[in-house]
Design an enzyme around this catalytic site. Sequence first.
Site, PDB file in Angstrom:
ATOM      1  N   ARG A  73       4.645  -6.995   0.222  1.00 46.80           N
ATOM      2  CA  ARG A  73       4.850  -5.852  -0.669  1.00 46.80           C
ATOM      3  C   ARG A  73       6.194  -5.199  -0.355  1.00 46.80           C
ATOM      4  O   ARG A  73       6.520  -4.948   0.811  1.00 46.80           O
ATOM      5  CB  ARG A  73       3.721  -4.839  -0.485  1.00 46.80           C
ATOM      6  CG  ARG A  73       3.756  -3.655  -1.424  1.00 46.80           C
ATOM      7  CD  ARG A  73       2.580  -2.729  -1.146  1.00 46.80           C
ATOM      8  NE  ARG A  73       1.311  -3.407  -1.360  1.00 46.80           N
ATOM      9  CZ  ARG A  73       0.189  -3.142  -0.679  1.00 46.80           C
ATOM     10  NH1 ARG A  73       0.191  -2.208   0.267  1.00 46.80           N
ATOM     11  NH2 ARG A  73      -0.915  -3.796  -0.951  1.00 46.80           N
ATOM     12  N   ARG A 142       3.519   5.337   3.432  1.00 48.44           N
ATOM     13  CA  ARG A 142       3.864   4.143   2.673  1.00 48.44           C
ATOM     14  C   ARG A 142       4.836   4.474   1.541  1.00 48.44           C
ATOM     15  O   ARG A 142       5.509   5.502   1.561  1.00 48.44           O
ATOM     16  CB  ARG A 142       2.583   3.493   2.146  1.00 48.44           C
ATOM     17  CG  ARG A 142       1.650   3.029   3.264  1.00 48.44           C
ATOM     18  CD  ARG A 142       0.481   2.250   2.715  1.00 48.44           C
ATOM     19  NE  ARG A 142      -0.387   1.731   3.768  1.00 48.44           N
ATOM     20  CZ  ARG A 142      -1.422   0.929   3.526  1.00 48.44           C
ATOM     21  NH1 ARG A 142      -1.717   0.562   2.287  1.00 48.44           N
ATOM     22  NH2 ARG A 142      -2.183   0.493   4.524  1.00 48.44           N
ATOM     23  N   LYS A 205      -3.534   4.913   6.825  1.00 52.98           N
ATOM     24  CA  LYS A 205      -2.416   4.962   5.893  1.00 52.98           C
ATOM     25  C   LYS A 205      -2.227   6.380   5.357  1.00 52.98           C
ATOM     26  O   LYS A 205      -3.164   7.186   5.324  1.00 52.98           O
ATOM     27  CB  LYS A 205      -2.649   3.993   4.743  1.00 52.98           C
ATOM     28  CG  LYS A 205      -3.896   4.288   3.916  1.00 52.98           C
ATOM     29  CD  LYS A 205      -4.131   3.172   2.908  1.00 52.98           C
ATOM     30  CE  LYS A 205      -5.450   3.366   2.172  1.00 52.98           C
ATOM     31  NZ  LYS A 205      -5.752   2.250   1.259  1.00 52.98           N
ATOM     32  N   LYS A 207      -0.164   8.462   2.047  1.00 52.70           N
ATOM     33  CA  LYS A 207       0.515   8.257   0.771  1.00 52.70           C
ATOM     34  C   LYS A 207       1.097   9.570   0.265  1.00 52.70           C
ATOM     35  O   LYS A 207       0.428  10.598   0.296  1.00 52.70           O
ATOM     36  CB  LYS A 207      -0.454   7.682  -0.263  1.00 52.70           C
ATOM     37  CG  LYS A 207      -0.990   6.306   0.117  1.00 52.70           C
ATOM     38  CD  LYS A 207      -1.956   5.763  -0.926  1.00 52.70           C
ATOM     39  CE  LYS A 207      -2.443   4.369  -0.552  1.00 52.70           C
ATOM     40  NZ  LYS A 207      -3.389   3.818  -1.562  1.00 52.70           N
ATOM     41  N   CYS A 426      -7.056  -3.724 -10.294  1.00 55.33           N
ATOM     42  CA  CYS A 426      -6.503  -4.155  -9.014  1.00 55.33           C
ATOM     43  C   CYS A 426      -6.484  -5.681  -8.937  1.00 55.33           C
ATOM     44  O   CYS A 426      -7.027  -6.381  -9.795  1.00 55.33           O
ATOM     45  CB  CYS A 426      -7.297  -3.565  -7.861  1.00 55.33           C
ATOM     46  SG  CYS A 426      -8.980  -4.215  -7.727  1.00 55.33           S
ATOM     47  N   CYS A 432      -7.680 -10.954  -2.430  1.00 52.49           N
ATOM     48  CA  CYS A 432      -8.018  -9.781  -1.622  1.00 52.49           C
ATOM     49  C   CYS A 432      -9.277 -10.039  -0.811  1.00 52.49           C
ATOM     50  O   CYS A 432     -10.332 -10.368  -1.365  1.00 52.49           O
ATOM     51  CB  CYS A 432      -8.204  -8.563  -2.521  1.00 52.49           C
ATOM     52  SG  CYS A 432      -8.684  -7.077  -1.598  1.00 52.49           S
ATOM     53  N   CYS A 471     -13.705  -3.512  -5.610  1.00 44.62           N
ATOM     54  CA  CYS A 471     -14.443  -2.962  -4.474  1.00 44.62           C
ATOM     55  C   CYS A 471     -14.286  -1.451  -4.502  1.00 44.62           C
ATOM     56  O   CYS A 471     -13.532  -0.914  -5.314  1.00 44.62           O
ATOM     57  CB  CYS A 471     -13.935  -3.562  -3.152  1.00 44.62           C
ATOM     58  SG  CYS A 471     -12.383  -2.831  -2.565  1.00 44.62           S
ATOM     59  N   CYS A 475      -7.884   0.942  -4.888  1.00 40.27           N
ATOM     60  CA  CYS A 475      -6.465   0.698  -5.140  1.00 40.27           C
ATOM     61  C   CYS A 475      -6.085   0.962  -6.594  1.00 40.27           C
ATOM     62  O   CYS A 475      -4.961   1.370  -6.882  1.00 40.27           O
ATOM     63  CB  CYS A 475      -6.098  -0.731  -4.756  1.00 40.27           C
ATOM     64  SG  CYS A 475      -6.192  -1.053  -2.983  1.00 40.27           S
TER      65      CYS A 475
END
Length: 565
Positions: A73, A142, A205, A207, A426, A432, A471, A475
């Site tokens: 990414r 990120r 993470k 954001k 996603c 994934c 899931c 995302c």
Amino acid sequence: MTSPISHLEQIKIDSRYLRGTIEEGLNDPITGAISDDDNKLLKFHGSYQQDDRDVRDERRKRKLEPAHAFMIRARLPGGIVTPQQWLELDHIATTWATRGLRITTRQTFQWHGVVKRNLKATMQAINGAMATTLAACGDVNRQVVGAVNPNLSGQHRLVHEWAQKLSDHFLPRTGAYHEIWLDGEKITGDIQEEPIYGPTYLPRKFKMGVTIPPLNDIDVFAQDLGLIAIIDNGQLQGFNVAIGGGMGATHGDPTTYPRLGSVIGFVTPEQLIPAAEGIVTLQRDHGNRSERQHARLKYTLDHLGLEWFKAELEKRIGFELGPVRDYHFDNNGDHYGWLPGEDGKWHLGLYVEAGRLWDENGLSLLTGMREIARVHTGEFRLTCNQNLVIANVNEEDKARIDELVARHGLDGYVSQSGIRRHSIACVALPTCGLAMAESERYAPVLLPKLEELLARHGLTNDPILLRISGCPNGCSRPYLGEIALVGRAPGRYDLRLAADFTGQRINTLHRENITEPEILATLDELFAAYAGKRLDGEYFGDFLVRTGVVPAPEQRLIPIVLETA
């Protein structure tokens, strides 16, 4: 008594600032994989090890290791790509990755299917394109997302500059990235410190995103740190600060949940970086390092209290946040078609289904964008809704761009239904490792069936936010969809309903673990009611709340505005 740290925290401690044994693993020719511990560190470098789940069982029967490959990414603050970068990133996709370019829900590109022997060359090529993958994943701040069209005005450009400053300020300082991928000089003796992150970086993470009302095109309340630019009398006054947004949850665990950010105050542009660093370091020092499922900032806030966190933040940064300024959002979608800027340049918004720029099904999207990049003199801007903008087009160049867009099937936005234009999916299967059900590959199957239902009720052109996720990790920001499918198992989804059209209300679980026929039957009935009983201008999610189909949301599911002095 201090709780024990998780295994991943120990990996970070022992990693020598993200080095681990990644380099040794890359040089091991016996396997196409790297170790589990190094894979966890690899995320900080912008890559995940994955395998093709479509062939996993077959390979297991043949006593072969999984078909390992890597997702990479890029970190592209604000989603800006120059034409030359586009061509180089396209070349990377067609040389080392599978299929084409994929726009993510965080306004960047990612590449799938890069095998281990090509991983370093791909990383070097991305850096050669004047981009990076550092901190695109991992327990750090990120990709910083930003308002899609900063060139609409001088103030839009200024807001983007602050997004870029945030991105630069929170990049990790470790030399590991340059040592491993760019053949930089190895540091001997003491490893340098991370002035913001420390030796264990963040608990999870983090954001950040910056938006400009009235368009909430980044879903600002889904960010750990969401910034709402306040422009008054044509001048940037500063930013309202929202903290604690997050979309992830776990099926069957009520202690995990999606949450919208809480608005805690206002900062001037000069106060932005100190305030952001205070928020990040408070999360660094107080976030849960024992249970990763409870380690995001939203859980830190709900555990310690929003008022406590704000008070500690003001102590740490040495000034008080200002009162929240007024703002208003109209929607959280993208603009399609041509839009003028104040400088006479034009910007063309294009719809890209699930962010996939591929050549297939009679369309040549990847080839078309390649041809446009060869003649375009402006730039491209990726969106958080997986679409793109051809930005800074001269008046005399519009016809040429239009001709290429039409020739290669990039003009679908002209005739697409309202729900298709507002859909996100996603990646999910087959790459994934967290996916429980299809998403990206299911969207082209599901959308025509939904469009048939909507046409039956005269709703084809009505905008409805649809989010599909393989899931519950979120995302595709499914909890902000007026209609959302969250994967449970192959062919089975939770149906969630009634977020609002501006990204300021989380949806509600309506039916659990159901199949496509049940999904379609439920929505058909609701579409019929909406067509016959809605108020003028009423969006689908608001109709469902007003008529009691879903209950009014709890407070934590709408932005909380903390009173400020």
